[in-house]
Write an enzyme that holds these catalytic residues in place. Structure first.
Site, PDB file in Angstrom:
ATOM      1  N   CYS A   2       0.873  -1.186   0.000  1.00 48.32           N
ATOM      2  CA  CYS A   2       0.000   0.000   0.000  1.00 48.32           C
ATOM      3  C   CYS A   2       0.898   1.220   0.000  1.00 48.32           C
ATOM      4  CB  CYS A   2      -0.927   0.000   1.208  1.00 48.32           C
ATOM      5  SG  CYS A   2      -2.017   1.447   1.274  1.00 48.32           S
ATOM      6  N   GLU A 103      -3.511   1.200  -6.102  1.00 53.06           N
ATOM      7  CA  GLU A 103      -2.439   0.273  -6.473  1.00 53.06           C
ATOM      8  C   GLU A 103      -2.163   0.435  -7.959  1.00 53.06           C
ATOM      9  OE1 GLU A 103       0.423  -1.019  -5.840  1.00 53.06           O
ATOM     10  OE2 GLU A 103      -0.552  -1.787  -4.026  1.00 53.06           O
TER      11      GLU A 103
END
Length: 262
Positions: A2, A103
């Protein structure tokens, strides 16, 4: 993994879910990046507290943070053993409120495509986090934190092989109670999110810049559909899984591949 996330919920919505005793006021943020302040929730003196920390954990034993790798993520599988994270895993666990995360999928050719990954039914999720307090020689203190990651579930794996560990509301007390929850029980909570929790939407490459912070970053954009095995056009927007990297990220230290921005 992340490297960016967002928290667009109101302070009242966040407090209602996490039930902390503080009443902070904070603006919506649509592109939270490493080194920026992030909201965390921790247990202290018998109550949940809201605390801002710098995203990028610095263990207390570090002499010079400027020469230490930026630890924005910690692998759930090894955090309890790694020198940078093992003390926090036992004594300084927290929750990190989020509306979703970004992402980047890396195709074999062409530019990376960012995806906004959000709860399918809306609302807020709680990432599993760790925090540390670092003190400089002059007595100054700074709280820092990292997000724990796990292997991606099958819904997210076509984009990236890692995802934040999500703690369900019914497990908040177990995760935060570092005094009474055995480490083994806390580690058992670190698992891939249910397949149905998140949906992934392709978004503009504007999110690549940490200077960008606007609601428009969350709006989906059109991407070319991948061809299916019959030679037609597949309906799904998710591209094929990327190949696993074998080269360590530049600047990474001995804590394996904890340092990986995208």
């Amino acid at each position: 993994m992340c490297g960016r996330f967002a928290l667009s919920a109101t302070p009242q919505e966040v407090q209602a879910l996490f039930a902390y005793v503080d009443t902070p006021n904070f603006p919506p943020r649509y592109n939270i990046a490493p080194t920026q302040p992030v909201a965390t929730v921790r247990q202290a003196h018998g109550a949940r507290r809201f605390v801002l920390v710098r995203w990028g954990l610095v263990p207390g034993w570090v002499k010079d943070p400027a020469s230490f790798s930026l630890l924005i993520n910690a692998r759930a599988e090894t955090a309890a053993e790694k020198p940078s994270f093992r003390a926090a895993m036992r004594h300084r666990r927290c929750l990190i409120p989020a509306s979703g995360f970004y992402e980047w999928q890396r195709p074999d050719a062409g530019p990376k495509q960012p995806y906004w990954i959000r709860p399918r039914d809306g609302g807020i999720v709680a990432f599993a986090g760790l925090w540390e307090e670092w003190c400089d020689p002059d007595g100054g203190e700074i709280d820092t934190g990292a997000i724990l990651t796990v292997a991606a579930n099958s819904a997210i794996a076509p984009i990236h092989n890692r995802m934040p560990a999500v703690i369900a509301p019914e497990d908040f007390d177990i995760w935060l109670d570092v005094q009474n929850t055995p480490l083994k029980e806390a580690r058992a909570l670190l698992r891939p999110a249910p397949e149905s929790l998140f949906e992934a939407l392709p978004v503009s490459t504007r999110v690549n810049s940490a200077r960008e912070d606007a609601p428009e970053l969350l709006e989906p954009v059109a991407v070319e559909s991948a061809p299916d095995r019959t030679g037609g056009s597949a309906e799904a927007v998710l591209p094929a899984p990327r190949k696993k990297k074998t080269r360590a990220a530049k600047g990474a230290r001995s804590d394996d591949d904890q340092f990986d921005l995208f």
